[in-house]
Design a protein around this motif. Sequence first.
Motif, PDB file in Angstrom:
ATOM      1  N   GLU A 115       0.824  -1.208   0.000  1.00 32.34           N
ATOM      2  CA  GLU A 115       0.000   0.000   0.000  1.00 32.34           C
ATOM      3  C   GLU A 115       0.860   1.261   0.000  1.00 32.34           C
ATOM      4  OE1 GLU A 115      -3.316   0.338  -0.370  1.00 32.34           O
ATOM      5  OE2 GLU A 115      -3.201  -1.805  -0.815  1.00 32.34           O
ATOM      6  N   VAL A 116       1.948   1.239   0.747  1.00 33.45           N
ATOM      7  CA  VAL A 116       2.861   2.385   0.773  1.00 33.45           C
ATOM      8  C   VAL A 116       3.446   2.636  -0.616  1.00 33.45           C
ATOM      9  CG1 VAL A 116       5.091   3.198   1.638  1.00 33.45           C
ATOM     10  CG2 VAL A 116       3.441   2.193   3.218  1.00 33.45           C
ATOM     11  N   LEU A 117       3.818   1.567  -1.306  1.00 31.17           N
ATOM     12  CA  LEU A 117       4.390   1.722  -2.644  1.00 31.17           C
ATOM     13  C   LEU A 117       3.354   2.221  -3.645  1.00 31.17           C
ATOM     14  CD1 LEU A 117       6.741  -1.385  -2.941  1.00 31.17           C
ATOM     15  CD2 LEU A 117       7.340   0.986  -2.461  1.00 31.17           C
ATOM     16  N   PHE A 118       2.109   1.745  -3.488  1.00 28.33           N
ATOM     17  CA  PHE A 118       1.047   2.229  -4.371  1.00 28.33           C
ATOM     18  C   PHE A 118       0.843   3.730  -4.184  1.00 28.33           C
ATOM     19  CE2 PHE A 118      -3.472   3.272  -4.986  1.00 28.33           C
ATOM     20  CZ  PHE A 118      -3.572   3.012  -6.348  1.00 28.33           C
ATOM     21  N   ALA A 119       0.866   4.170  -2.944  1.00 28.66           N
ATOM     22  CA  ALA A 119       0.703   5.598  -2.664  1.00 28.66           C
ATOM     23  C   ALA A 119       1.883   6.401  -3.208  1.00 28.66           C
ATOM     24  CB  ALA A 119       0.566   5.812  -1.156  1.00 28.66           C
ATOM     25  N   ARG A 120       3.072   5.808  -3.187  1.00 26.82           N
ATOM     26  CA  ARG A 120       4.259   6.519  -3.662  1.00 26.82           C
ATOM     27  C   ARG A 120       4.280   6.637  -5.180  1.00 26.82           C
ATOM     28  NH1 ARG A 120      10.558   4.399  -2.887  1.00 26.82           N
ATOM     29  NH2 ARG A 120      11.449   5.668  -4.558  1.00 26.82           N
ATOM     30  N   PHE A 121       4.004   5.536  -5.872  1.00 28.92           N
ATOM     31  CA  PHE A 121       4.166   5.508  -7.323  1.00 28.92           C
ATOM     32  C   PHE A 121       2.885   5.817  -8.092  1.00 28.92           C
ATOM     33  CE2 PHE A 121       7.741   2.756  -5.973  1.00 28.92           C
ATOM     34  CZ  PHE A 121       8.771   3.389  -6.636  1.00 28.92           C
TER      35      PHE A 121
END
Length: 216
Positions: free
Chosen positions: A159-165
């Motif tokens: 989820e953190v990576l989805f929010a980042r990218f």
Amino acid sequence: MTHLKPFTALVAFSAFALAACGTQSPIQPETVAPPANLASAPVPSNLATAVFAGGCFWCMEKPFDEIPGVVATTSGYTGGTLANPTYEQVGRGGTGHFEAVKVTYDPAKVSYQKLLDTYWRQIDPFDAFGQFCDKGETYLPAIFYGNDDEKKAAEAAREVLFARFKKPIVVQILPAKTFYDAEGYHQDYYQKNPLRYAHYRNGCGRDARLRAVWGQ
């Protein structure tokens, strides 16, 4: 027509030939049948394991081996239904198995979160067809969780990576299944065959893509 000089042609051929994980495995003696790939033995109670799929298992061992607290890394196959699979069977497809690495570590010295953070930096989280030059079900990225805490940590990181990218993260998060050790010639490949490993890794474009995704 431009003709390659003999040495240049040899290098070009070598890079092409090595652009698929495992295609240049060492020749096995004709008189010795390779042993069956058995399920990994249990680890001592003071140690733990984590299992990750990130494309070619050759390339997944080294970054984990370099982490203090990691005791061993093992290349193998998991996620499928075929018992005691061989490299050839997994490569043909239809077994459901992924090429994966099992990381044996000391939880008193390194956390699962550290291993998880290291894993993400070794993969292209956007490739739903494989990893780098290796495509197909065998090379899909996945995290295999052994308990609810690992599942929650993996899902939170995704989820953190989805929010980042701001784009889909295609890494699967799956329950752990039996892990089968790969053939001996696949283990510690980067150490046993450093030149072949370097040719493969460079020819596959792995590091260039990792820099493009994660930066230096």
